[in-house]
Write an enzyme that holds these catalytic residues in place. Structure first.
Site, short mmCIF file in Angstrom:
data_model
loop_
_atom_site.label_atom_id
_atom_site.label_comp_id
_atom_site.label_asym_id
_atom_site.label_seq_id
_atom_site.Cartn_x
_atom_site.Cartn_y
_atom_site.Cartn_z
CG HIS A 184 -0.39 0.32 2.51
ND1 HIS A 184 -1.15 0.61 3.61
CD2 HIS A 184 0.89 0.39 2.93
CE1 HIS A 184 -0.36 0.85 4.65
NE2 HIS A 184 0.88 0.72 4.27
CB CYS A 207 3.35 5.53 5.15
SG CYS A 207 3.86 4.59 6.59
CG HIS A 232 5.33 0.60 2.45
ND1 HIS A 232 4.76 1.82 2.14
CD2 HIS A 232 4.74 0.19 3.59
CE1 HIS A 232 3.88 2.13 3.07
NE2 HIS A 232 3.84 1.16 3.96
CG HIS A 282 2.49 -3.10 6.19
ND1 HIS A 282 3.39 -2.71 7.15
CD2 HIS A 282 2.12 -1.96 5.54
CE1 HIS A 282 3.55 -1.40 7.10
NE2 HIS A 282 2.80 -0.91 6.12
CG ASP A 315 -2.25 -13.35 0.37
OD1 ASP A 315 -1.46 -12.72 1.10
OD2 ASP A 315 -2.00 -14.48 -0.10
CG HIS A 316 0.85 -12.38 -2.43
ND1 HIS A 316 0.55 -12.96 -1.23
CD2 HIS A 316 2.15 -12.64 -2.68
CE1 HIS A 316 1.63 -13.58 -0.77
NE2 HIS A 316 2.62 -13.39 -1.62
CD GLU A 325 0.09 -0.45 8.63
OE1 GLU A 325 -0.78 -0.24 7.78
OE2 GLU A 325 0.65 0.45 9.27
NI NI Z 1 2.52 0.96 5.48
#
Ligand code: NI
Length: 137
Positions: free
Chosen positions: A17, A36, A42, A44, A82-83, A127
């Site tokens: 995200h 961010c 990036h 998580h 997911d992914h 997160e």
């Molecule tokens: Ni983040």
């Protein structure tokens, strides 16, 4: 006296995200969101804990069958996110900043209709190991 019990199921998904408010200039985004807001995204490793509260069923002894809860979270949330790049690949976050707070609200709204109405529900989203949110608070 109520015999309510809370049961929890943890699942996880990995996603990318970027935190960004398109109404702001780059400097403001950088000031508020720091790394961010970096434009190339990036990732998580999100841990999702779904809490369900109710009285155990007299016949099964279960508040809710954990296998069914796991399958529900997998089918409705993990398969969806997911992914994925949350900003680019999901309808839910195409116009909503994918903060942990907003992800928790979205996940709750996805799952709530699938949980029996007589049971209370709460979503906890990690997160990172140190940053997590609860919805409803
Ligand atoms: Ni983040």
């Amino acid at each position: 006296m109520s015999k309510k019990v809370a049961v929890y199921r943890k699942e996880s998904f990995n996603a990318a995200h970027r935190l960004f408010n398109p109404a702001w200039d780059e400097e403001t985004n950088n000031r508020v969101f720091g790394k961010c807001a970096l434009p190339n995204y990036h990732g998580h490793n999100y841990d999702l804990v779904v809490k369900v509260v109710g009285e155990p069923d007299p016949e099964t002894g279960y508040v809710m069958d954990m296998k069914l809860l796991s399958e529900l979270i997998q089918a409705e949330v993990v398969e969806r996110f997911d992914h994925r790049n949350l900003n680019l690949d999901t309808a839910e976050f195409s116009n909503l900043n994918p903060t942990a707070e907003n992800i928790a609200v979205v996940v709750y709204d996805i799952l709530r209709p699938h949980i029996p109405a007589g049971l209370e529900m709460q979503v906890r989203l990690y997160e990172t190991a140190r940053n997590f949110v609860d919805y409803p608070a």
